[in-house]
Design an enzyme around this catalytic site. Sequence first.
Site, short mmCIF file in Angstrom:
data_model
loop_
_atom_site.label_atom_id
_atom_site.label_comp_id
_atom_site.label_asym_id
_atom_site.label_seq_id
_atom_site.Cartn_x
_atom_site.Cartn_y
_atom_site.Cartn_z
N ARG A 88 0.84 -1.21 0.00
CA ARG A 88 0.00 0.00 0.00
C ARG A 88 0.87 1.25 0.00
O ARG A 88 0.56 2.24 -0.68
CB ARG A 88 -0.95 -0.02 1.21
CG ARG A 88 -2.01 1.05 1.14
CD ARG A 88 -3.08 0.88 2.18
NE ARG A 88 -2.58 1.11 3.52
CZ ARG A 88 -3.31 0.95 4.63
NH1 ARG A 88 -4.56 0.55 4.55
NH2 ARG A 88 -2.80 1.19 5.82
N LYS B 251 -2.56 6.93 0.97
CA LYS B 251 -2.38 7.30 2.37
C LYS B 251 -1.29 8.37 2.45
O LYS B 251 -0.11 8.06 2.67
CB LYS B 251 -2.02 6.05 3.18
CG LYS B 251 -2.22 6.22 4.67
CD LYS B 251 -2.23 4.87 5.35
CE LYS B 251 -2.09 4.98 6.84
NZ LYS B 251 -3.13 5.74 7.51
N GLU C 41 -16.23 6.81 6.06
CA GLU C 41 -15.40 6.16 7.09
C GLU C 41 -15.22 7.13 8.25
O GLU C 41 -15.67 8.27 8.21
CB GLU C 41 -14.05 5.74 6.51
CG GLU C 41 -13.23 6.91 5.97
CD GLU C 41 -11.83 6.54 5.47
OE1 GLU C 41 -11.36 5.43 5.74
OE2 GLU C 41 -11.21 7.40 4.83
#
Length: 292
Positions: A55, A151, A184
């Site tokens: 990721r 991210k 979220e």
Amino acid sequence: MSSGEPLVYIDGRFVPKSEARISVYDHGFLYGDGVFEGIRAYNGVVFKLKEHIDRLYDSAKVLMIDIPMKKDEMIEAVLETIRRNGFKDCYIRLLVTRGVGDLGLDPRRCSNPSVIIIAEPLKPLLGKKAISVIISSIKRDRVDATSHQAKSLNYLNSILAKLEAINAGADDAILLDDRGFVSEATAANLFIVKEGKVATPPQTTGILPGITRGCVMEIVRRLGYPMEEREITPFELLTADEAFLTGTGYEIVPISEVNGRKLKEAPGPITKKVIEEFEKLKGDPENGVKVW
Ligand code: PMP
């Protein structure tokens, strides 16, 4: 641990925490221009380390940051940081910043990305208490804007929502996407349970596709409950039987109330079973990489 304080990895060197510094000209600091991962080790096993590294490199690809290490070298650097600190249970913060540039935002002026690995000891927290959440007025960034699918070091979207929760006396905030569907929490994914069915919002709502979320979806399916990845309305969240958050830092945290509406049970029966199964994955070398 030699000097008594944790050692931090900065670009191949290990320095004591109090001396761990980067330049104020680093674009990670000036512009939030960088990527990161939050990772955990349980009993000497780094949980889902390969997935976190994948990721990280995907996030870096989107930001066109060329990480100056191969993935296996990065894994070794994470393991070595933990070994040098002698931690069995710890939280690891792995950052790659754009590096030192000038005051303009042009990334081409930054020649060398910096790699930073911080490890802090953590005691396993069992039996976490349920939390209250509000639905924030701040919308999750769209997938075609500064999407949380990458991210990045820019967490202002989440920080504004967190401030709103703090000001309202709640523990955390749930963000909606720009169409009004549930996305979220500030740093965790959301699951709801209604009449024995489990649902979680899809990536189209701007979520970070959490690694814990992936584990929990597998657990739910293995337990034999219907597991849907689908759009969820605020009404469905307010009227859920159970709801919980998932994340590396949070692990699995039950939600007791949303905007002052109490949910049926926190933790409810399905949340409890999921927590029980998740506990079994921790520290199992099948689910991570051994430090020693
Ligand atoms: N969403 C956001 C915005 C997060 O920061 C996090 C924490 N990394 C998560 C979800 C949960 O992801 P993970 O389970 O991979 O920690």
